[in-house]
Design a protein around this motif. Sequence first.
Motif, mmCIF file in Angstrom:
data_model
loop_
_atom_site.group_PDB
_atom_site.id
_atom_site.type_symbol
_atom_site.label_atom_id
_atom_site.label_comp_id
_atom_site.label_asym_id
_atom_site.label_seq_id
_atom_site.Cartn_x
_atom_site.Cartn_y
_atom_site.Cartn_z
ATOM 1 N N ALA A 16 0.819 -1.218 0.000
ATOM 2 C CA ALA A 16 0.000 0.000 0.000
ATOM 3 C C ALA A 16 0.850 1.265 0.000
ATOM 4 O O ALA A 16 0.612 2.177 -0.801
ATOM 5 C CB ALA A 16 -0.929 0.001 1.205
ATOM 6 N N ASP A 17 1.845 1.330 0.886
ATOM 7 C CA ASP A 17 2.558 2.582 1.107
ATOM 8 C C ASP A 17 3.927 2.679 0.433
ATOM 9 O O ASP A 17 4.401 3.777 0.172
ATOM 10 C CB ASP A 17 2.732 2.805 2.611
ATOM 11 C CG ASP A 17 1.396 2.910 3.333
ATOM 12 O OD1 ASP A 17 0.406 3.344 2.711
ATOM 13 O OD2 ASP A 17 1.341 2.537 4.526
ATOM 14 N N TYR A 18 4.561 1.559 0.177
ATOM 15 C CA TYR A 18 5.893 1.567 -0.433
ATOM 16 C C TYR A 18 5.812 1.314 -1.936
ATOM 17 O O TYR A 18 6.400 2.026 -2.730
ATOM 18 C CB TYR A 18 6.760 0.511 0.266
ATOM 19 C CG TYR A 18 8.161 0.374 -0.267
ATOM 20 C CD1 TYR A 18 9.091 1.398 -0.146
ATOM 21 C CD2 TYR A 18 8.567 -0.813 -0.884
ATOM 22 C CE1 TYR A 18 10.387 1.251 -0.631
ATOM 23 C CE2 TYR A 18 9.856 -0.972 -1.360
ATOM 24 C CZ TYR A 18 10.750 0.073 -1.233
ATOM 25 O OH TYR A 18 12.036 -0.078 -1.708
ATOM 26 N N ILE A 19 5.041 0.310 -2.325
ATOM 27 C CA ILE A 19 4.887 -0.040 -3.738
ATOM 28 C C ILE A 19 3.786 0.801 -4.393
ATOM 29 O O ILE A 19 3.773 0.985 -5.588
ATOM 30 C CB ILE A 19 4.584 -1.555 -3.897
ATOM 31 C CG1 ILE A 19 5.662 -2.406 -3.205
ATOM 32 C CG2 ILE A 19 4.436 -1.952 -5.357
ATOM 33 C CD1 ILE A 19 7.054 -2.272 -3.772
ATOM 34 N N LYS A 20 2.858 1.294 -3.585
ATOM 35 C CA LYS A 20 1.751 2.145 -4.055
ATOM 36 C C LYS A 20 0.758 1.390 -4.941
ATOM 37 O O LYS A 20 0.334 1.867 -5.984
ATOM 38 C CB LYS A 20 2.255 3.384 -4.799
ATOM 39 C CG LYS A 20 3.279 4.206 -4.058
ATOM 40 C CD LYS A 20 2.671 4.963 -2.937
ATOM 41 C CE LYS A 20 3.684 5.948 -2.362
ATOM 42 N NZ LYS A 20 3.580 6.155 -0.973
ATOM 43 N N VAL A 21 0.397 0.189 -4.508
ATOM 44 C CA VAL A 21 -0.634 -0.582 -5.209
ATOM 45 C C VAL A 21 -1.965 0.134 -4.993
ATOM 46 O O VAL A 21 -2.284 0.518 -3.859
ATOM 47 C CB VAL A 21 -0.688 -2.037 -4.681
ATOM 48 C CG1 VAL A 21 -1.868 -2.795 -5.243
ATOM 49 C CG2 VAL A 21 0.619 -2.751 -4.994
ATOM 50 N N PRO A 22 -2.762 0.341 -6.031
ATOM 51 C CA PRO A 22 -4.055 1.009 -5.869
ATOM 52 C C PRO A 22 -4.952 0.252 -4.870
ATOM 53 O O PRO A 22 -4.916 -0.986 -4.819
ATOM 54 C CB PRO A 22 -4.667 0.975 -7.274
ATOM 55 C CG PRO A 22 -3.511 0.781 -8.197
ATOM 56 C CD PRO A 22 -2.488 -0.001 -7.437
ATOM 57 N N PRO A 23 -5.740 0.976 -4.095
ATOM 58 C CA PRO A 23 -6.559 0.344 -3.046
ATOM 59 C C PRO A 23 -7.430 -0.811 -3.536
ATOM 60 O O PRO A 23 -7.556 -1.821 -2.849
ATOM 61 C CB PRO A 23 -7.420 1.492 -2.524
ATOM 62 C CG PRO A 23 -6.641 2.722 -2.830
ATOM 63 C CD PRO A 23 -5.895 2.427 -4.098
ATOM 64 N N GLN A 24 -8.008 -0.699 -4.716
ATOM 65 C CA GLN A 24 -8.880 -1.762 -5.212
ATOM 66 C C GLN A 24 -8.101 -3.031 -5.586
ATOM 67 O O GLN A 24 -8.674 -4.115 -5.651
ATOM 68 C CB GLN A 24 -9.734 -1.280 -6.399
ATOM 69 C CG GLN A 24 -8.952 -0.946 -7.648
ATOM 70 C CD GLN A 24 -8.393 0.466 -7.690
ATOM 71 O OE1 GLN A 24 -8.348 1.173 -6.686
ATOM 72 N NE2 GLN A 24 -7.963 0.892 -8.869
ATOM 73 N N GLU A 25 -6.800 -2.920 -5.794
ATOM 74 C CA GLU A 25 -5.967 -4.077 -6.144
ATOM 75 C C GLU A 25 -5.219 -4.639 -4.940
ATOM 76 O O GLU A 25 -4.598 -5.703 -5.031
ATOM 77 C CB GLU A 25 -4.934 -3.680 -7.205
ATOM 78 C CG GLU A 25 -5.515 -3.290 -8.539
ATOM 79 C CD GLU A 25 -4.426 -2.822 -9.499
ATOM 80 O OE1 GLU A 25 -3.264 -3.263 -9.366
ATOM 81 O OE2 GLU A 25 -4.742 -2.014 -10.383
ATOM 82 N N LEU A 26 -5.282 -3.935 -3.821
ATOM 83 C CA LEU A 26 -4.435 -4.266 -2.675
ATOM 84 C C LEU A 26 -4.697 -5.659 -2.107
ATOM 85 O O LEU A 26 -3.774 -6.482 -2.021
ATOM 86 C CB LEU A 26 -4.617 -3.205 -1.594
ATOM 87 C CG LEU A 26 -3.583 -3.202 -0.492
ATOM 88 C CD1 LEU A 26 -2.173 -3.084 -1.029
ATOM 89 C CD2 LEU A 26 -3.879 -2.054 0.465
ATOM 90 N N LEU A 27 -5.914 -5.959 -1.725
ATOM 91 C CA LEU A 27 -6.201 -7.253 -1.108
ATOM 92 C C LEU A 27 -5.994 -8.422 -2.072
ATOM 93 O O LEU A 27 -5.406 -9.438 -1.687
ATOM 94 C CB LEU A 27 -7.587 -7.270 -0.486
ATOM 95 C CG LEU A 27 -7.731 -6.378 0.759
ATOM 96 C CD1 LEU A 27 -9.151 -6.441 1.298
ATOM 97 C CD2 LEU A 27 -6.728 -6.733 1.821
ATOM 98 N N PRO A 28 -6.449 -8.316 -3.332
ATOM 99 C CA PRO A 28 -6.143 -9.421 -4.253
ATOM 100 C C PRO A 28 -4.636 -9.627 -4.454
ATOM 101 O O PRO A 28 -4.173 -10.759 -4.560
ATOM 102 C CB PRO A 28 -6.814 -9.007 -5.565
ATOM 103 C CG PRO A 28 -7.871 -8.034 -5.169
ATOM 104 C CD PRO A 28 -7.347 -7.332 -3.954
ATOM 105 N N THR A 29 -3.884 -8.536 -4.472
ATOM 106 C CA THR A 29 -2.434 -8.649 -4.651
ATOM 107 C C THR A 29 -1.792 -9.314 -3.441
ATOM 108 O O THR A 29 -0.943 -10.203 -3.595
ATOM 109 C CB THR A 29 -1.809 -7.256 -4.896
ATOM 110 O OG1 THR A 29 -2.422 -6.673 -6.053
ATOM 111 C CG2 THR A 29 -0.311 -7.351 -5.118
#
Length: 173
Positions: A16-29
Amino acid sequence: MLGYFIVLTYNLYLLADYIKVPPQELLPTVGFLMVVNTLCTVAATVLLGPLADRVGRVKPFVFASGTVAALALALPMLWPTQGGMLTYNIVGGMAFGAYMAVDIALITKVLPRAADVGKDMGVINIANAGPQILAPTLAGWIVAAGGYEALFPVAAAVSLVGALGVLRVRSVR
């Protein structure tokens, strides 16, 4: 153990904070990376446990697992992307699997007295569980002091110290 769990327990925050994965992709990732990590851990355990038995040596496998874990931790530090985290989870999962395949074999060979095996294995269990308990707190302190990018070199240093520590074991090959 500690180096591995310092980063593993913070995978969500790193993404979330270092790689900056979008919130909607966070949990699946996060879920995908955990599955990849687990599969690599299991594959390495299944492959390397019998190989260590065939070779008749466990120390090189323990040393290599800690060293590879330390190197794997450099991947997301140098490549702060989802691909870097995926590669870390593949290589780190394999290193953890290699360690899990041989650590108990090494430990049981250095126990001092057969009469104390139960007590000694209890202590070993605490030593294996302790890092899983301490890692999230230590990771929080590391992030507070140096940011998310500080997790990787600290965890790598811990893994490398663990790998080097096995070299001091003289009674096991």
